[in-house]
Enzyme design. Structure first.
Site, PDB file in Angstrom:
ATOM      1  N   CYS A  27      23.451 -31.534  45.605  1.00 32.11           N
ATOM      2  CA  CYS A  27      22.858 -31.595  44.358  1.00 32.11           C
ATOM      3  C   CYS A  27      23.755 -31.676  43.337  1.00 32.11           C
ATOM      4  CB  CYS A  27      22.132 -30.164  44.187  1.00 32.11           C
ATOM      5  SG  CYS A  27      21.152 -29.550  45.579  1.00 32.11           S
ATOM      6  N   GLU A  79      27.318 -50.146  61.787  1.00 33.47           N
ATOM      7  CA  GLU A  79      27.189 -49.940  60.263  1.00 33.47           C
ATOM      8  C   GLU A  79      26.065 -50.790  59.718  1.00 33.47           C
ATOM      9  OE1 GLU A  79      28.038 -49.294  56.400  1.00 33.47           O
ATOM     10  OE2 GLU A  79      28.060 -48.155  58.215  1.00 33.47           O
ATOM     11  N   GLU A 132      18.878 -46.766  56.368  1.00 34.97           N
ATOM     12  CA  GLU A 132      19.063 -45.835  55.188  1.00 34.97           C
ATOM     13  C   GLU A 132      18.292 -46.303  54.168  1.00 34.97           C
ATOM     14  OE1 GLU A 132      22.609 -44.395  53.697  1.00 34.97           O
ATOM     15  OE2 GLU A 132      23.860 -46.194  54.697  1.00 34.97           O
ATOM     16  N   LYS A 152      24.224 -39.123  47.879  1.00 32.83           N
ATOM     17  CA  LYS A 152      25.316 -40.159  47.810  1.00 32.83           C
ATOM     18  C   LYS A 152      26.437 -39.198  48.743  1.00 32.83           C
ATOM     19  CE  LYS A 152      28.230 -43.400  47.299  1.00 32.83           C
ATOM     20  NZ  LYS A 152      28.063 -44.548  48.406  1.00 32.83           N
ATOM     21  N   LYS A 168      22.856 -49.187  57.753  1.00 32.33           N
ATOM     22  CA  LYS A 168      22.519 -49.647  56.429  1.00 32.33           C
ATOM     23  C   LYS A 168      20.781 -49.956  56.533  1.00 32.33           C
ATOM     24  CE  LYS A 168      25.168 -48.832  54.247  1.00 32.33           C
ATOM     25  NZ  LYS A 168      26.379 -48.242  55.000  1.00 32.33           N
ATOM     26  N   ASN A 175      24.343 -25.532  43.819  1.00 27.82           N
ATOM     27  CA  ASN A 175      24.603 -26.549  44.825  1.00 27.82           C
ATOM     28  C   ASN A 175      25.222 -26.068  46.039  1.00 27.82           C
ATOM     29  OD1 ASN A 175      25.109 -28.739  46.364  1.00 27.82           O
ATOM     30  ND2 ASN A 175      27.076 -29.245  45.010  1.00 27.82           N
ATOM     31  N   GLY A 176      24.523 -26.155  47.372  1.00 26.20           N
ATOM     32  CA  GLY A 176      25.165 -25.385  48.326  1.00 26.20           C
ATOM     33  C   GLY A 176      24.139 -24.715  49.264  1.00 26.20           C
ATOM     34  N   ARG A 232      23.713 -37.653  43.699  1.00 31.46           N
ATOM     35  CA  ARG A 232      24.018 -36.563  44.412  1.00 31.46           C
ATOM     36  C   ARG A 232      22.535 -36.082  45.104  1.00 31.46           C
ATOM     37  NH1 ARG A 232      28.990 -34.579  43.859  1.00 31.46           N
ATOM     38  NH2 ARG A 232      28.315 -32.490  44.763  1.00 31.46           N
ATOM     39  N   HIS A 286      21.993 -51.564  79.867  1.00 28.03           N
ATOM     40  CA  HIS A 286      22.182 -50.095  80.472  1.00 28.03           C
ATOM     41  C   HIS A 286      20.929 -49.327  79.881  1.00 28.03           C
ATOM     42  CE1 HIS A 286      25.653 -51.349  82.372  1.00 28.03           C
ATOM     43  NE2 HIS A 286      26.215 -51.505  81.206  1.00 28.03           N
ATOM     44  N   TRP A 321      18.894 -31.865  45.888  1.00 25.06           N
ATOM     45  CA  TRP A 321      18.465 -32.615  47.187  1.00 25.06           C
ATOM     46  C   TRP A 321      18.003 -31.406  47.973  1.00 25.06           C
ATOM     47  CZ3 TRP A 321      19.581 -32.390  52.434  1.00 25.06           C
ATOM     48  CH2 TRP A 321      19.509 -33.546  52.979  1.00 25.06           C
TER      49      TRP A 321
HETATM   50  C1  AGP Z   1      26.217 -44.398  53.874  1.00 28.92           C
HETATM   51  O1  AGP Z   1      25.793 -45.384  53.454  1.00 28.92           O
HETATM   52  C2  AGP Z   1      26.084 -42.936  53.749  1.00 28.92           C
HETATM   53  N1  AGP Z   1      25.829 -42.939  52.160  1.00 28.92           N
HETATM   54  C3  AGP Z   1      26.476 -41.831  54.442  1.00 28.92           C
HETATM   55  O2  AGP Z   1      26.366 -42.105  55.847  1.00 28.92           O
HETATM   56  C4  AGP Z   1      28.022 -41.662  54.049  1.00 28.92           C
HETATM   57  O3  AGP Z   1      28.938 -42.533  54.511  1.00 28.92           O
HETATM   58  C5  AGP Z   1      28.553 -40.082  54.643  1.00 28.92           C
HETATM   59  O4  AGP Z   1      27.456 -39.216  54.184  1.00 28.92           O
HETATM   60  C6  AGP Z   1      30.044 -40.034  54.193  1.00 28.92           C
HETATM   61  O5  AGP Z   1      30.170 -39.985  52.900  1.00 28.92           O
HETATM   62  P1  AGP Z   1      31.753 -39.720  52.514  1.00 28.92           P
HETATM   63  O6  AGP Z   1      32.172 -41.113  52.798  1.00 28.92           O
HETATM   64  O7  AGP Z   1      31.688 -39.679  51.009  1.00 28.92           O
HETATM   65  O8  AGP Z   1      32.476 -38.529  53.132  1.00 28.92           O
END
Ligand code: AGP
Length: 634
Positions: A2, A507, A514, A629, A511, A98-99, A27, A530, A72
C-alpha cells in the site's frame, strides 16, 4: 504494498496527502482514504477505486495535520469498510498501515473477549484496537501505547497515526515496510517513498526496521527504536551533483506520462535512453590509436564501492545464487546463462520467496548471493537478502530505486539508472537488469574466461543496443498492432524460446498475463512436447523467439511441431531471415545480435504485443487488477 502519506505543518493537509497518494498509487489502488484533524474534529474520507475518486470527496477537507493511504488488499476485500484509515472506537485517533499483522486473529479474539467491536475484516484495525486497549488499561500516552502495542504484533508494518485529541502530534513506525521522513520548514512529511513529497522537500531521514518517529508541531521530530532508545539518524539531502539535480528534474518530468497514453508505453519507448543512462560512465569509448577500443572503465569501481574486493570475490566465487521475484527473476535467469557461459562460475537462480524458507546449504566462503529488484522493496527479496547475510554470505544488489531498503542493506550493488518505472508491468527495468548482468559478467570475465576479441565484440554489442531497440520500436509497432488486433480475444497463449531466450518466453507470458488477463504460459520450446503441446489448436497463438543462434534449428523444428497441430505461430527472428515466412502467421524481424545479449532485443516486441492487446481489450494497462508495483508484504 500500500502507499502511505502523512503531513504536519501549516499548509492544508488534504492537497498534500492526495497529491502524495496519487504519486504512490502504483503501490496499490483498490481503495484510498485520508483522515485530517481540525478544531477537535477528525474528518475521515474513504473511497473504493483510484485516488481521483477520493479526491472528488476529500479535497476540501480542512486541517493541517493528517494521514492518507492507498490500498492493495491483503485482508478483507476492497470496500469502504476495509479501506484505511482505521479509527479507534471513539474516533480519537486514526491509523494507516502498509504490511501484514500475521498474529491479528489471536489478537482480535482477545480484544473481542474484552468487548471491542470491529467494523472491518482487516488486520490493521486490530492494531488500532490494541493501541486503544493499551492506552485504556495502562493510562499510557498514545506514543507509549503504540510502542507497547507494536511489541505484541508479529509481521510487517509501516504505520502513521494522527490524533483528534492531540492534533499536534504525528507518529510513524516501520518494520519490514518502507517509510521515509521528509523535513521542511516547520513542516514534516512521512511516506512510503519520497516521490510523495519530493516537490516540498529533499531533506529526508530513512527510517530503518524497528524504528519510530514522533513529530510534534513547533518542536520537531524524534527518531527512536520502537523500544524507546533515542536515535539521531543523519538527514540526507536528496540531491547531489548538478547531473543528479538534472537527473532528478528529468525524473520529475518523467513521472508525468510525457505525452504517452500509458506509463507502460512510455517506459517501453524510453528503453533506448534508459539503456544509455545505464551504460553512461560504465561502457565508454576510449578514443585512441589504433582501433577505437571499447572497454568497461573506472566508473564501475565507483559503483561497486568495494570494487576490487567484490570483483575478486566474484572471480573466486565457487557459486553465485541469484534471488528475485517476477520479472526480476526472469532477468536473473538470463544472468544465470550469461555468468555461467562467460565467467564459468556455477549459478543458481532462486525464487526469493522459496529461497528464504528452503534449507539452502549456503557456504559463505564460496557463495555470493545476488538480489535483483526494480523497486528495492519487495518483501520476499529483502527477506532472502537478510537470510543470506545472516548466513554470512556477501550479498550484492541490482536495484533501480536509489536509496531503497534492498540497496541500503546489501554489501554493494549496481543501480540500473533506468529512471522511475511507474507502470506496474516492468519493461525498461528488465532490459536494464539484463544489461547490468551482461556488464558485470564481462567485467568478471575480462582477461580471464573469455578471449579478448570476444570481450571487445560483446562490449561493442552492448553499446549498439539503444539504437537497435529504437529500430525495433519504429519498424515493428504497426505490425504488432495488426497482430494484436487478430489475437485480442484469445483465451490462451503460449510463449516458447530456448537457451538465452527461454527466460524471454517466460517474461513475454508474464506481461501478457498481468496486463491483458489472457492466460499465457512460457516454456522452453523443447519442453512443449512433454505436455503443453496438448493445448495447441487453431485458436492458440504460439509466440516463438527464433533468433538464428546456436539452437535455431531446434527451435525451427519446434515451430513445425506446432504447425502440424494447426497452432497459429508468431515468430521473432533476425532481419533477413525469410525461411520462417512459410511456417508462421506472422514474423517480426529484429536486428541481428549476439546470442547472450539477444534477450534485451527479443523481449521488446513481446512487451509491445501484450501492451496493444491489453489496450484493445480495454484493460487498465498501468494499474492492472489485483497487482501492485512493489510487493512489500510476504
Ligand atoms: C512485473 O511486471 C511485475 N510487476 C512483478 O512481477 C515484479 O517484477 C516483481 O514484483 C518484482 O518486483 P521488483 O523487481 O521490484 O522486486
Amino acid at each position: 504494498m500500500c502507499g502511505i502519506t502523512a503531513y504536519l505543518g501549516s499548509k492544508e493537509a488534504a492537497e498534500i496527502l492526495l497529491g502524495g497518494l496519487a504519486r504512490l498509487e502504483y503501490r496499490g489502488y483498490d481503495s484510498a482514504g485520508i483522515a485530517i484533524c481540525n478544531k477537535g474534529k477528525m474528518s475521515v474520507k474513504k473511497k473504493v477505486g483510484k485516488v481521483k475518486e477520493l479526491k472528488s470527496i476529500a479535497s476540501t477537507v480542512e486541517g493541517n495535520i493528517g494521514i492518507g493511504h492507498t490500498r492493495w488488499a491483503t485482508h478483507g476485500e476492497p470496500n469502504e469498510r476495509n479501506a484505511h484509515p482505521h479509527l479507534s472506537s471513539d474516533s480519537g485517533f486514526a491509523l494507516v498501515h502498509n504490511g501484514i499483522i500475521e498474529n491479528f486473529i489471536p489478537l482480535r479474539e482477545s480484544l473481542m473477549r474484552k468487548g471491542y467491536k470491529f467494523v472491518s475484516e482487516t488486520d490493521t484495525e486490530v492494531l488500532v484496537k490494541l493501541i486503544e486497549d493499551v492506552m485504556k488499561s495502562t493510562g499510557l500516552s498514545l506514543e507509549e501505547a503504540v510502542r507497547q502495542a507494536l511489541s505484541q504484533v508479529v509481521g510487517a508494518y509501516g504505520i502513521c497515526i494522527c490524533s483528534r485529541d492531540d492534533p499536534d502530534i504525528l507518529i510513524a513506525a516501520r518494520l519490514g515496510s518502507p517509510l521515509i521522513l521528509g523535513i521542511g520548514e516547520q513542516e514534516w512529511f512521512v511516506a512510503s517513498d519520497a516521490s510523495a513529497f519530493l516537490e516540498y522537500t529533499r531533506h529526508v531521514v530513512h527510517l530503518n526496521d524497528g524504528e519510530m518517529v514522533v513529530i510534534r508541531r513547533n518542536v520537531g521530530y524524534q527518531v527512536s527504536t520502537t523500544q524507546g532508545t533515542t536515535l539521531n539518524p543523519a538527514i540526507v539531502e536528496l540531491e547531489g551533483t548538478l547531473d543528479q539535480v538534472k537527473a532528478e528534474e528529468q525524473e520529475e518530468m518523467q513521472i508525468e506520462k510525457g505525452g504517452f497514453k500509458h506509463f507502460m508505453l512510455k517506459e517501453i519507448m524510453e528503453q533506448p535512453v534508459a539503456l544509455e543512462n545505464c551504460m553512461r560512465g560504465r561502457v565508454k569509448q576510449l578514443v585512441g590509436p589504433p582501433d577505437n577500443q571499447f572497454t568497461l572503465l573506472q566508473r564501475l569501481q565507483v559503483l561497486l564501492s568495494l570494487e576490487r574486493e567484490i570483483l575478486t570475490s566474484f572471480q573466486s566465487a565457487k557459486r553465485i545464487i541469484i534471488c528475485a521475484c517476477g520479472t526480476s527473476w526472469h532477468a536473473g535467469l538470463v544472468g544465470e546463462y550469461m555468468l555461467e557461459s562467460l565467467c564459468k562460475i556455477p549459478v543458481e537462480i532462486e525464487y526469493a520467496s522459496e529461497f528464504r524458507y528452503r534449507s539452502v546449504v549456503l557456504r559463505p566462503d564460496e557463495d555470493i548471493v545476488m538480489v535483483i529488484s526494480q523497486s528495492g522493496e519487495t518483501a520476499d527479496t529483502l527477506a532472502a537478502l537478510r537470510h543470506a547475510k545472516q548466513a554470512g554470505c556477501l550479498v550484492i544488489g541490482i536495484c533501480n530505486t536509489v536509496g531503497s531498503t534492498i540497496a541500503r542493506e546489501t554489501d554493494g550493488g549496481i543501480y540500473l539508472h533506468a529512471g522511475p518505472e511507474i507502470g506496474v508491468a516492468s519493461t525498461k527495468a528488465f532490459t536494464a537488469q539484463v544489461l547490468v548482468l551482461a556488464m558485470l559478467a564481462l567485467r568478471i570475465a575480462q582477461g580471464r574466461t573469455i578471449p579478448d576479441d570476444e570481450y571487445k565484440m560483446l562490449v561493442k554489442e552492448l553499446s549498439k543496443l539503444p539504437s537497435r531497440i529504437t529500430k525495433i520500436l519504429s519498424e515493428n509497432e504497426a505490425k504488432i498492432c495488426e497482430i494484436a488486433k487478430v489475437y485480442r480475444y484469445a483465451h490462451h497463449c503460449l510463449f516458447l524460446g530456448r537457451g538465452y531466450n527461454y527466460p524471454v518466453a517466460l517474461e513475454g507470458a508474464l506481461k501478457m498475463k498481468e496486463i491483458s488477463y489472457i492466460h499465457a504460459e512460457g516454456y522452453p520450446a523443447a519442453e512443449m512436447k512433454h505436455g503443453p503441446i496438448a493445448l495447441i489448436d487453431n485458436l492458440m497463438p504460439v509466440v516463438f523467439i527464433a533468433m538464428q543462434d546456436s539452437i535455431y534449428d531446434k527451435v525451427k523444428s519446434n515451430i513445425m511441431e506446432v504447425r502440424a497441430r494447426k497452432g497459429c505461430v508468431i515468430a521473432i527472428t533476425d532481419e533477413g531471415n525469410t525461411e520462417l515466412e512459410s511456417l508462421c502467421e506472422y514474423v517480426i524481424h529484429i536486428p541481428k545480435v549476439s546470442e547472450c545479449v539477444s534477450p534485451i532485443l527479443t523481449v521488446v516486441p513481446l512487451q509491445l504485443l501484450s501492451y496493444h492487446i491489453a489496450v484493445m481489450r480495454g484493460c487498465d494497462v498501468d494499474m492492472p487488477r489485483n497487482l501492485a508495483k512493489s510487493v512489500t508484504t510476504e
